[in-house]
Design a protein around this motif. Structure first.
Motif, PDB file in Angstrom:
ATOM      1  N   THR A 135       0.845  -1.198   0.000  1.00 42.64           N
ATOM      2  CA  THR A 135       0.000   0.000   0.000  1.00 42.64           C
ATOM      3  C   THR A 135       0.877   1.244   0.000  1.00 42.64           C
ATOM      4  OG1 THR A 135      -1.691  -1.216   1.232  1.00 42.64           O
ATOM      5  CG2 THR A 135      -1.881   1.186   1.213  1.00 42.64           C
ATOM      6  N   ALA A 156       2.646   1.402  -3.498  1.00 40.93           N
ATOM      7  CA  ALA A 156       1.774   1.717  -4.633  1.00 40.93           C
ATOM      8  C   ALA A 156       1.292   3.167  -4.566  1.00 40.93           C
ATOM      9  CB  ALA A 156       0.585   0.753  -4.662  1.00 40.93           C
ATOM     10  N   LEU A 157       0.940   3.626  -3.381  1.00 39.57           N
ATOM     11  CA  LEU A 157       0.483   5.014  -3.254  1.00 39.57           C
ATOM     12  C   LEU A 157       1.608   5.979  -3.616  1.00 39.57           C
ATOM     13  CD1 LEU A 157      -1.629   4.863   0.048  1.00 39.57           C
ATOM     14  CD2 LEU A 157      -2.489   5.439  -2.232  1.00 39.57           C
ATOM     15  N   GLY A 182       2.349   5.758  -7.385  1.00 43.48           N
ATOM     16  CA  GLY A 182       1.251   6.343  -8.158  1.00 43.48           C
ATOM     17  C   GLY A 182       1.296   7.862  -8.128  1.00 43.48           C
ATOM     18  N   ASN A 227      -6.854   9.673  -7.000  1.00 42.21           N
ATOM     19  CA  ASN A 227      -6.735   8.221  -7.058  1.00 42.21           C
ATOM     20  C   ASN A 227      -6.786   7.736  -8.515  1.00 42.21           C
ATOM     21  OD1 ASN A 227      -7.189   5.438  -6.888  1.00 42.21           O
ATOM     22  ND2 ASN A 227      -8.475   5.601  -5.070  1.00 42.21           N
ATOM     23  N   GLY A 254      -3.770   6.250 -10.649  1.00 38.87           N
ATOM     24  CA  GLY A 254      -4.011   4.887 -11.144  1.00 38.87           C
ATOM     25  C   GLY A 254      -3.805   4.796 -12.653  1.00 38.87           C
ATOM     26  N   TYR A 275      -2.153  -1.600  -7.083  1.00 43.93           N
ATOM     27  CA  TYR A 275      -2.836  -0.296  -7.053  1.00 43.93           C
ATOM     28  C   TYR A 275      -4.267  -0.451  -7.573  1.00 43.93           C
ATOM     29  CZ  TYR A 275      -3.491   4.747  -7.138  1.00 43.93           C
ATOM     30  OH  TYR A 275      -3.963   6.017  -6.879  1.00 43.93           O
ATOM     31  N   ILE A 322      -6.328   0.134  -4.370  1.00 43.84           N
ATOM     32  CA  ILE A 322      -6.464   1.590  -4.245  1.00 43.84           C
ATOM     33  C   ILE A 322      -7.566   2.108  -5.176  1.00 43.84           C
ATOM     34  CG2 ILE A 322      -5.216   3.788  -4.166  1.00 43.84           C
ATOM     35  CD1 ILE A 322      -3.928   1.695  -2.335  1.00 43.84           C
TER      36      ILE A 322
END
Lengths: 607, 607
Positions: B360, B363-364, B367, B540, B544, B577, B581
């Motif tokens: 998490t 990926a955040l 991204g 987001n 993404g 992601y 997410i």
């Protein structure tokens, strides 16, 4: 900022959600009806608002300090503790036989919330004492009970839990502290324990450590751990204090929050203390609790009580943060309302995003309080109901809820205390404002007494997989009944709630199906990668369910004039919970059911 | 814990997502290709890893301190700053005309990330100097430029932004500081400014304050605000330093984080300083930037640059927290893996929930970095592309992205730094571990340079409502094209991404429809109650989308042996992601579209 205990909200949950009238019909709880609850909570509020709440900021600025093995608590704590025990607050939920008030957990839990909201750091001393009492009540010999319980229940002595060692945090199989039997039935304990809350302090005359250790020849791993009582001062035959025991605080931690609460490193049996009785030799004198090698079992009893209490801490700090944010939002003037309702700059509570933040804080706190109050009622019923099957069902229900109360309430407290800072804008980042303290204090709550992942392992493994999801599905069945009631009531708020509850419940059932599927063991990493999201989904759902029940009650009573505004607020808050919080559930389902593989797919060396 | 700049990841984004080859075709950027990017980033990494990263914890333990109006920075900062300016790092993105390197933002932004990851508190000094340079470049007279720009671009002097006053935070209409014209074209400034980052310090020989103030007879509100340069030391005709100006630091704040960065209260024109030239009388000498009453316009230019940079701070602190968590998770041994893959206790990185947390975080961060890099490329294209329409389109795209880069990246940094603490368990709560500092440092990022709500107002009002959603929908159209490419590629990861992207895009479009509906003004509070959730959804989605583009590139290149593992990690992270997410998007849509009324329905007195 002052703290006002939300007694009316608590009594609403106690009366309508926990059904205190039914609890007061159980043996021993005959006096514990709504009137008692109201009287106790009002008195509890008075004491905590007046004495402990004002010391909360002080504890952050002037933390407990260590010097030469002694810990001096924050100025004012010692005197406040004296008043705390004089008021009999330690004994609220403990047996009258040992001097307690023997009140149901349904009432006691609200007292715990008030105490923790007033002063989280202070409240940890009684919280740990509660755990020690619980362990001794469950597994202690009559002799141990006779020596220790009255003093603990009165608060004259405090208790601690000694699990963690530098190499053994969540993994108690790694515990190395050893206990050597002496000729007289006692043991000598040797080892180092860390992260011991109130492991040393100056508020009480003795400290009763409950310590996990291994006896010689014990099996490897968790099946070779025994539980011992190790008092700071040995207790003479007449009950008075004797020699200083060979357990010493070698340091306390420098922490992000709960700074007034000393977190001790305790050294057992280093033999260096000048105060040891000459004849004694090194080693801390300890007394076995229950049987050898059953320590983990007893510790779990303490931990279950403590886990519930930590969940209450999450609710408590969230409530305090909410009150502080509301006060600031009413007072701080910035910018014109977007709807043009005021000509000039307005208090920020008029701005929609501030409203959204405050409502999120409010709804999460209220939802978790409702869930915890219902869990407490299940605990009381499990212990006192005359019917064995009812007791058993409630015990099962309670045990399912404990990881949710602990895990979900503490995770939500991160969100709520962070929003509390955000509502304050730049002032939230200035320590003197006080909002940041709640964020810092809250940050330990998802970690101690078992991290959220540990709670989630419990929920997935012991509470869901083990019975193939029976209990989890039964819970969903009860929620479905509430949905039917909501639809029957037909109001816009009830229909919105019914729809969101149904969708969250469907998501939850899909996850339960995924976790309990026959092939789950084949992709066990993926299943456990979804454990925390599952806990968050289940906690969200159960709290939302209680908000739904509250909505139904409030709708019925909204017509009664004196409470109309209060009941309308319940309805609005429940609808907000449905539309802003319950709506998060399907996302968790998607991540759990479809994202398990990608969570564990990255090669270790690629991190 | 050491910090290693993720240069390879950055170059991947710069090469494949930002398409540096296209930027290097624009006038003035001919030298700024991938090779230059690699050389600059490697040198930047070397400097920051070696000099600034080791000072990060020191700054937390020994914050800047105030005494008698002077601020002493953390030991080591002064010398590090000397090295920083010697390296020419202040000038990376500034015009060669004033001594800068004139590199594209696409490269400069990565340098900003590295600097902030190494030392967030330190990096604030250059960040504010960048803003001052930007304002002078845009609106300063040739004379002001000649006096100040070279010294600022070299870093010999630093800059500040003075907006906030005690009664005027987000609401600049309330600014009261006044500027009185003198006969010679200069002004005398009087007033109090708060929250002035590096408003006073000892690292540079002069400080150039950019100050919002009102001239006599100026219109009420934001249309009567002018911008002034007020140097700490007046500048002589020969460019040397003259008399001490009448601006003084009366205190600095005691903050939750970024403690090494002094946050000053500045008093303009209190006339008490002994150092004022006798003839001068009270009042801080200031020089108008641009025209009177256009200060807010100029300040917005600085703020837009600063907002982007604060977004980079979010990414930077998230990266640092991620690296620290990974290192701990590799090292800390606790409990057996649930899949039985190891017989004994294992490093916690083997546990699925730890993997989920690390993924998490990863990926955040990745991204948001991808989104910010693409935004930087749009900025460069908007400024240098030969075709006017292309410039305009890119400017529009960039302006749409700025609130996302600022709002979403900083909000995600709260989640990532909090997860960083959680991965550490109990050790995360101990300050010496260092994980908690990142959480505390990050907490200001969603607040300063405009809170998330301010960014969201910008996104809803200026960027979405104003053009009826045209730009917002055009963005969705581009995302749809990426979905088609993903489906065409046909891999499991690409198909998973396509599905989640489509679902998030649909949610986003529904929200854009809701915000731009003809009747939106009729329920404007409800619309704005959804502003932050809309920002989170859009951020987001765009992040993404960039992960999806990265996935497509990585799939093409995964066959090339030397980079196979790196490319596979990109694919796996993108899929994570998508599944963990992007799946959050529909929940936000539900809250926005259906929850607007309940967010604002509670009676004010019921809070």
């Amino acid at each position: 900022m002052s703290y006002i205990a939300p007694v009316k909200d608590m009594l609403f949950a106690i009366e309508h959600l926990a059904r205190i009238d039914q609890i007061a019909r159980m043996p021993g709880f005959e006096e514990a009806g709504l009137d008692t609850a109201a009287a106790v909570l009002q008195e509890c509020a008075r004491f905590n608002e007046g004495v402990l709440a004002p010391l909360n900021a002080e504890g952050d600025v002037r933390p407990s300090s260590w010097k030469d093995g002694a810990v001096t608590t924050t100025p004012g704590f010692k005197e406040a503790y004296r008043q705390f025990i004089e008021g009999g607050w330690q004994g609220v939920q403990h047996p009258a036989e040992f001097g307690g008030q023997d009140l149901p957990k349904t009432i006691g839990a609200a007292c715990v919330e008030i105490l923790n909201a007033a002063n989280l750091s202070f409240a940890l001393a009684p919280l740990l004492t509660d755990g020690a009492i619980e362990a001794l009540l469950t597994a202690g010999s009559d002799e141990l009970k006779a020596v220790y319980l009255e003093k603990l229940v009165s608060g004259q002595w405090t208790g601690t839990m000694n699990l963690t060692e530098p190499q053994a945090g969540s993994d108690l199989a790694l515990v190395r502290t050893r206990a050597e039997p002496q000729g007289d039935g006692s043991y000598k304990v040797f080892g180092t324990k860390i992260f011991i809350t109130y492991g040393e302090h100056d508020m009480a005359e003795n400290i009763v450590h409950l310590v996990l250790a291994r006896v010689p020849g014990a099996p490897e791993g968790v099946k070779g751990i025994s539980l011992f009582v190790v008092p700071k001062f040995l207790v003479n035959a007449d009950g008075g204090l004797g020699a200083r025991n060979d357990v010493h605080c070698v340091s306390i931690e420098h922490k992000l929050g709960i700074k007034a609460s000393p977190t001790a490193v305790l050294q057992y049996g280093d033999g260096t203390a000048a105060s040891i009785a000459d004849s004694a030799g090194p080693g801390a004198v300890g007394y076995l609790v229950g049987e050898e090698n059953r320590g983990l079992e007893y510790m779990f009893i303490m931990m279950n009580a403590a886990r519930y209490a930590v969940g209450m801490q999450g609710i408590a700090v969230a409530e305090r943060a909410y009150q502080r944010a509301v006060a600031y939002a009413r007072e701080r003037v910035q910018s014109r309302p977007v709807d043009g309702s005021l000509a000039g700059s307005a208090p920020i509570i008029h701005h929609p995003d501030v409203r959204r933040m405050l409502m999120t804080m409010r709804a999460l706190t209220e939802g978790c309080r409702a869930m915890a109050t219902v869990a407490a009622a299940a605990y009381d019923t499990a212990h006192r109901h005359p019917d064995a099957q009812t007791r058993k069902d409630n015990q099962t229900f309670y045990e399912f809820l404990v990881p949710l109360v602990k895990g979900y309430s503490t995770e939500m407290s991160q969100e709520v205390t962070s929003l509390g800072v955000q509502v304050h804008g730049g002032m939230g980042f200035i320590e003197e404002t006080g909002a940041a303290q709640h964020l810092r204090d809250a940050r330990i709550l998802t970690i101690y007494e078992g991290t959220t992942a540990i709670q989630a392992n419990d929920l997935v493994g012991r509470k869901t997989m083990r019975d193939g999801g029976t209990v989890a599905r039964a819970l969903a069945g009860r929620i479905e009944q509430t949905e039917a009631q909501l639809r029957a009531s037909g109001s816009a708020a009830a229909l919105a709630m019914a729809a969101r509850l149904a969708s969250a419940r469907a998501a939850y059932l899909e996850v339960v199906g995924y976790i309990t599927a026959l092939d789950a063991r084949q992709h066990i990493n993926a299943v456990f990668a979804g454990s925390v999201p599952y806990l968050m989904l289940a906690g969200n759902l159960v709290a939302g369910w209680q908000m739904a029940r509250a909505l139904l009650v409030a709708q019925e009573r909204a017509g009664q004039e004196e409470d109309a505004a209060f009941m309308q607020a319940k309805i609005t808050t429940a609808q907000f919970y449905a539309e802003h919080i319950l709506t998060r559930a399907p996302a968790l389902r998607d991540a759990i059911v479809h994202g398990g593989e990608s969570a564990c797919a990255l090669a270790l060396e690629a991190f």
